[in-house]
Design a protein around this motif. Sequence first.
Motif, short mmCIF file in Angstrom:
data_model
loop_
_atom_site.label_atom_id
_atom_site.label_comp_id
_atom_site.label_asym_id
_atom_site.label_seq_id
_atom_site.Cartn_x
_atom_site.Cartn_y
_atom_site.Cartn_z
N GLN A 1 0.83 -1.21 0.00
CA GLN A 1 0.00 0.00 0.00
C GLN A 1 0.86 1.26 0.00
N THR A 2 1.89 1.25 -0.85
CA THR A 2 2.82 2.36 -0.94
C THR A 2 2.96 2.79 -2.40
N ASP A 3 2.69 4.06 -2.69
CA ASP A 3 2.90 4.58 -4.03
C ASP A 3 4.39 4.58 -4.34
N THR A 4 4.76 3.91 -5.43
CA THR A 4 6.17 3.71 -5.77
C THR A 4 6.38 3.91 -7.25
N ARG A 5 7.49 4.53 -7.60
CA ARG A 5 7.92 4.63 -9.00
C ARG A 5 9.32 4.00 -9.09
N LEU A 6 9.53 3.21 -10.14
CA LEU A 6 10.77 2.45 -10.27
C LEU A 6 11.24 2.50 -11.71
N ARG A 7 12.51 2.82 -11.92
CA ARG A 7 13.14 2.74 -13.24
C ARG A 7 14.34 1.82 -13.14
N LEU A 8 14.46 0.90 -14.09
CA LEU A 8 15.57 -0.04 -14.15
C LEU A 8 16.15 -0.04 -15.55
N ALA A 9 17.45 -0.19 -15.66
CA ALA A 9 18.09 -0.25 -16.97
C ALA A 9 19.31 -1.15 -16.91
N VAL A 10 19.57 -1.83 -18.01
CA VAL A 10 20.73 -2.71 -18.14
C VAL A 10 21.32 -2.49 -19.53
N GLY A 11 22.63 -2.47 -19.62
CA GLY A 11 23.27 -2.31 -20.92
C GLY A 11 24.71 -2.77 -20.88
N GLU A 12 25.31 -2.87 -22.05
CA GLU A 12 26.72 -3.25 -22.16
C GLU A 12 27.55 -2.02 -22.51
N SER B 1 33.94 -0.90 -25.41
CA SER B 1 35.22 -0.21 -25.48
C SER B 1 36.09 -0.88 -26.52
N ALA B 2 36.88 -0.08 -27.20
CA ALA B 2 37.74 -0.62 -28.25
C ALA B 2 38.85 -1.49 -27.69
N ASN B 3 39.24 -1.26 -26.45
CA ASN B 3 40.40 -1.95 -25.88
C ASN B 3 40.05 -2.93 -24.77
N ALA B 4 38.77 -3.22 -24.60
CA ALA B 4 38.36 -4.12 -23.52
C ALA B 4 37.09 -4.85 -23.93
N PRO B 5 36.85 -6.03 -23.34
CA PRO B 5 35.61 -6.74 -23.64
C PRO B 5 34.41 -5.96 -23.13
N PRO B 6 33.21 -6.24 -23.68
CA PRO B 6 32.01 -5.55 -23.20
C PRO B 6 31.81 -5.77 -21.70
N LEU B 7 31.29 -4.75 -21.04
CA LEU B 7 31.06 -4.79 -19.60
C LEU B 7 29.58 -4.53 -19.33
N TRP B 8 28.92 -5.49 -18.69
CA TRP B 8 27.52 -5.31 -18.33
C TRP B 8 27.41 -4.33 -17.17
N ARG B 9 26.45 -3.41 -17.28
CA ARG B 9 26.15 -2.47 -16.21
C ARG B 9 24.63 -2.42 -16.01
N ALA B 10 24.23 -2.12 -14.79
CA ALA B 10 22.81 -1.98 -14.49
C ALA B 10 22.64 -0.81 -13.53
N GLY B 11 21.47 -0.23 -13.56
CA GLY B 11 21.18 0.87 -12.65
C GLY B 11 19.70 0.94 -12.37
N GLY B 12 19.36 1.57 -11.28
CA GLY B 12 17.96 1.72 -10.94
C GLY B 12 17.74 2.85 -9.96
N SER C 1 16.42 8.39 -18.48
CA SER C 1 16.68 7.53 -19.63
C SER C 1 17.54 6.35 -19.21
N ASP C 2 17.50 5.28 -20.01
CA ASP C 2 18.35 4.12 -19.74
C ASP C 2 19.82 4.51 -19.73
N GLU C 3 20.20 5.40 -20.66
CA GLU C 3 21.60 5.80 -20.76
C GLU C 3 22.07 6.47 -19.48
N GLU C 4 21.23 7.32 -18.89
CA GLU C 4 21.62 7.99 -17.65
C GLU C 4 21.82 6.98 -16.52
N LEU C 5 21.00 5.94 -16.50
CA LEU C 5 21.08 4.99 -15.39
C LEU C 5 22.33 4.12 -15.44
N VAL C 6 22.90 3.90 -16.63
CA VAL C 6 24.07 3.00 -16.72
C VAL C 6 25.36 3.73 -17.10
#
Length: 218
Positions: A141-152, A155-166, A196-201
């Motif tokens: 019974q609590t008003d809640t807003r939630l944003r979640l984002a995940v992305g890779e 980088s040219a010199n490193a393998p992709p790195l997973w990041r998430a934010g919320g 935006s998703d970009e801001e979160l990760v």
Amino acid sequence: MRGRIARLGLTSVDPILQRHDYPAQVALFLGEALAFAALFASLLKAEGRLIVQAQGNGPVPLLVAEHRTGGALRGYARLAPNAPAMLGEQRRLPPRELIGEGVLAIMFERGEGLAPHQGLVPLEGETLAACAEAYFRDSEQTDTRLRLAVGELLSANAPPLWRAGGVLIQKVAADGARGETEEGWRRAAIFHDSLSDEELVDPMLPMDRLLYRLFHED
């Protein structure tokens, strides 16, 4: 309002998602579940184990994210034998298509001898965040807003790195000290929903700067 913000990267979400060759849709959903578990666990005043579990009859019949006191995270997704063929599309799938007919369960285990707390909500939202908002509305019974984002992070010199934010915000009830909170809540929700998703990760946007960007007028 009260809120929580979380970022997961090199030492948390990345090793979990890299460990298995998940299809993109599964990796994104599991990453969001891990970010949500971290956010929700930070709201709890007691120590214990928080489990976010989606279970159904779809191509991903079981997905689990677990947060333990101290910040430890675990995550796992089980795929049905025909899952790769069913998940061939590149578009983002809503929970019902990914998990199937089922529920989102949120469980908090406080330790031996103490009864666990559990809440269930149908997988009816278009996103995990929408399902979680329904849980807070119906079970807490609590008003809640939630944003979640995940992305890779590429980088040219490193393998992709997973990041998430919320980011999670909740309305605080009005009382004699703080007065009416409805107008302030509506204003905060509008700013929150502009994320935006970009801001979160984005690793170049620190969390304190992100919060200032959203709420500097307050």
